[in-house]
Motif scaffolding. Structure first.
Motif, PDB file in Angstrom:
ATOM      1  N   THR A 156       0.980  -1.115   0.155  1.00  0.00           N
ATOM      2  CA  THR A 156      -0.080   0.216   0.057  1.00  0.00           C
ATOM      3  C   THR A 156       0.830   1.106   0.088  1.00  0.00           C
ATOM      4  OG1 THR A 156      -0.205  -0.127   2.283  1.00  0.00           O
ATOM      5  CG2 THR A 156      -2.050  -1.076   1.091  1.00  0.00           C
ATOM      6  N   ALA A 160       2.184   6.158  -6.203  1.00  0.00           N
ATOM      7  CA  ALA A 160       1.588   5.992  -7.455  1.00  0.00           C
ATOM      8  C   ALA A 160       2.341   5.872  -8.658  1.00  0.00           C
ATOM      9  CB  ALA A 160       0.585   7.279  -7.244  1.00  0.00           C
ATOM     10  N   ARG A 161       3.385   6.507  -8.717  1.00  0.00           N
ATOM     11  CA  ARG A 161       4.044   6.546  -9.934  1.00  0.00           C
ATOM     12  C   ARG A 161       4.815   5.109 -10.246  1.00  0.00           C
ATOM     13  NH1 ARG A 161       8.729   7.167 -12.022  1.00  0.00           N
ATOM     14  NH2 ARG A 161       9.202   8.333 -13.816  1.00  0.00           N
ATOM     15  N   THR A 163       3.659   2.326  -8.775  1.00  0.00           N
ATOM     16  CA  THR A 163       2.662   1.589  -8.840  1.00  0.00           C
ATOM     17  C   THR A 163       2.172   1.372 -10.537  1.00  0.00           C
ATOM     18  OG1 THR A 163       1.580   1.890  -6.836  1.00  0.00           O
ATOM     19  CG2 THR A 163      -0.104   0.809  -8.296  1.00  0.00           C
ATOM     20  N   ALA A 164       2.022   2.846 -11.057  1.00  0.00           N
ATOM     21  CA  ALA A 164       1.529   2.517 -12.524  1.00  0.00           C
ATOM     22  C   ALA A 164       2.744   1.999 -13.457  1.00  0.00           C
ATOM     23  CB  ALA A 164       1.529   4.231 -12.920  1.00  0.00           C
ATOM     24  N   VAL A 206      -3.999   2.933  -8.334  1.00  0.00           N
ATOM     25  CA  VAL A 206      -3.400   4.510  -8.203  1.00  0.00           C
ATOM     26  C   VAL A 206      -4.387   5.346  -7.829  1.00  0.00           C
ATOM     27  CG1 VAL A 206      -2.802   5.890 -10.227  1.00  0.00           C
ATOM     28  CG2 VAL A 206      -1.935   4.026 -10.322  1.00  0.00           C
ATOM     29  N   GLU A 208      -6.608   4.683  -5.250  1.00  0.00           N
ATOM     30  CA  GLU A 208      -6.764   4.342  -3.846  1.00  0.00           C
ATOM     31  C   GLU A 208      -5.607   3.518  -3.439  1.00  0.00           C
ATOM     32  OE1 GLU A 208      -8.567   5.870  -1.024  1.00  0.00           O
ATOM     33  OE2 GLU A 208      -7.012   4.606  -0.552  1.00  0.00           O
ATOM     34  N   PRO A 209      -4.569   3.898  -3.051  1.00  0.00           N
ATOM     35  CA  PRO A 209      -3.306   3.273  -2.853  1.00  0.00           C
ATOM     36  C   PRO A 209      -3.628   1.995  -1.737  1.00  0.00           C
ATOM     37  CG  PRO A 209      -2.539   5.434  -3.012  1.00  0.00           C
ATOM     38  CD  PRO A 209      -4.069   5.426  -2.971  1.00  0.00           C
ATOM     39  N   ARG A 215      -4.842  -4.211  -4.749  1.00  0.00           N
ATOM     40  CA  ARG A 215      -3.338  -4.496  -4.319  1.00  0.00           C
ATOM     41  C   ARG A 215      -3.377  -6.061  -4.876  1.00  0.00           C
ATOM     42  NH1 ARG A 215       0.176  -0.469  -5.167  1.00  0.00           N
ATOM     43  NH2 ARG A 215      -0.389   1.688  -3.850  1.00  0.00           N
ATOM     44  N   VAL A 298      -3.318   6.253 -15.664  1.00  0.00           N
ATOM     45  CA  VAL A 298      -2.527   6.180 -14.421  1.00  0.00           C
ATOM     46  C   VAL A 298      -1.387   7.043 -14.362  1.00  0.00           C
ATOM     47  CG1 VAL A 298      -3.430   3.833 -14.352  1.00  0.00           C
ATOM     48  CG2 VAL A 298      -1.191   4.164 -15.313  1.00  0.00           C
TER      49      VAL A 298
END
Ligand code: NAD
Length: 365
Positions: A156, A160-161, A163-164, A206, A208-209, A215, A298
């Motif tokens: 979690t 975001a970057r 994750t994308a 992205v 909602e981490p 996830r 994303v």
């Protein structure tokens, strides 16, 4: 009746669920008595928890990891494992941690418990890489983790970057298999399921981490996609990513995210049926268009320029790619240079002229 094919799967054990980090000591105990934890800085807190939980079975931690596994770092990790008399390795982190543990496992013939925290999918393959002047990639059954522990709670905090880009790395695995021209239907079905999970869960994670459902789906999708790729084999897209990333020390997932729409748009070795299936799974008319749109949605990096790649290296890189390619475009330096140039500039992918559309280059919006 379906055409015949051979599908080979690496065998392993997967433990999935919230809080499963706690189960690592028991999983490792089934394989040995002294566990060396391989974990970089982003996994330091989870690594400390794991070392405490291992107690007497801890052989310490190796705390430096790096993308593409530099040769010197691999040698240091091997020495540390020897000195600690480790008989099990536990990697905790992204593909860099898994990759370093693989290098040690192959050298010392040790089993790995992998606890992945990105979507690189290395834990599902017996493929390992080590980078000196160039990146060398090998396949060895000892590189395949015996156990994979997926704990969505550990992911979690993935920015975001990252994750994308990492999600697009997993999507690249699925797309390469589903659109690829191989005949392995089991791998294609696996890739299709992976793409379905990943394409839905990536925008959700992205946005909602802390969405543990998204996830978890990303981890499962990454596992399915990488396993499918290990069975069906890689193609043009992956070879270009490894060439660029290894040679110019670029962030692996970012290179995937930037190149994917361009390689899919231009790679004539991909099958029409597979391309159509990928487009449909992405809710698009065309696979490159769908991938470009998802990547922008994303917030993934859009150009090699944004990754810091100097335009001056493109000619040499295109020449090397054309020389090394096992592909219908092998030797066609201009073709590789155009593809890399588009990706460098970050323009939407271009469908080159073909027998189907001889008159126009269609630009994706
Ligand atoms: P990575 O492991 O370097 O992680 C990317 C970034 O995310 C790093 O900055 C890391 O510190 C951070 N991070 C990781 N987990 C985090 C978390 N939970 N919270 C916050 N930050 C976190 O990169 P990657 O993309 O996971 O893996 C790339 C490497 O894996 C490359 O070397 C690539 O060649 C290799 N790879 C190998 C295979 C294979 O089958 N052998 C497959 C895919 C990738």
């Amino acid at each position: 009746m379906a055409a015949s094919f051979v599908h080979e799967t690496p065998v392993g054990r997967v433990v999935f669920g919230r809080g499963t980090l706690e189960r690592v000591p028991d999983e490792a105990a089934a394989m040995g008595r002294r566990v060396l934890v391989v974990a970089g800085g982003s996994a330091a807190a989870a690594g400390d928890r794991l070392l405490a939980a291992l107690g007497e079975r801890s052989a310490g931690a190796f705390g430096t990891v790096a993308q593409h596994v530099p040769e010197a770092l691999a040698a240091q990790a091997v020495a540390a494992a020897r000195q600690a008399a480790a008989d099990v390795l536990c990697s905790l982190g992204g593909g860099s941690a898994t990759g370093l543990a693989k290098a040690v496992a192959v050298e010392l013939d040790l089993p790995i418990v992998a606890v992945p925290t990105t979507y690189a999918g290395s834990e599902a393959t017996p493929v390992f890489g080590i980078t000196g002047e160039r990146k060398r990639v090998g396949v060895d059954p000892r590189a395949l983790p015996r156990v994979v522990v997926y704990d969505p709670e550990l992911t979690t905090g993935l920015p975001a970057r990252v994750t994308a880009a990492s999600g697009l790395n997993a999507i690249a695995h699925a797309v390469a298999v589903r659109a690829g021209g191989h005949g392995d239907r089991l791998a294609a079905l696996q890739a299709e399921n992976a793409l379905r999970l990943l394409a839905t869960a990536l925008p959700a994670a992205v946005a909602e981490p802390a969405d543990l459902g998204a996830r978890g789906d990303l981890l499962l999708g990454a596992y399915l996609a990488a396993g499918a790729l290990a069975a069906a084999g890689t193609g043009l897209h992956h070879r270009l990513c490894h060439l660029l990333g290894g040679r110019h020390r670029l962030v692996h997932a970012d290179v995937h995210a930037v190149l994917l729409p361009h390689t899919i748009a231009r790679d004539e070795a991909l099958g029409a049926d597979g391309r159509g299936a990928v487009a449909a799974l992405l809710g698009a008319d065309d696979p490159a268009e769908g991938l470009w749109r998802l990547a922008r949605q994303v917030g993934a990096p859009a150009s090699l320029a944004a990754l810091g790649l100097d335009v001056g290296v493109l000619d040499d890189t295109a020449a090397e790619a054309a020389r090394a390619a096992r592909h219908p475009r092998a030797g066609d330096v201009a073709w590789f240079r155009t593809l890399l140039g588009d990706a460098h500039d970050g323009i939407p992918p271009v469908q080159p002229p073909s027998a189907h559309n001889p008159d126009k280059r269609r630009r994706r919006r």
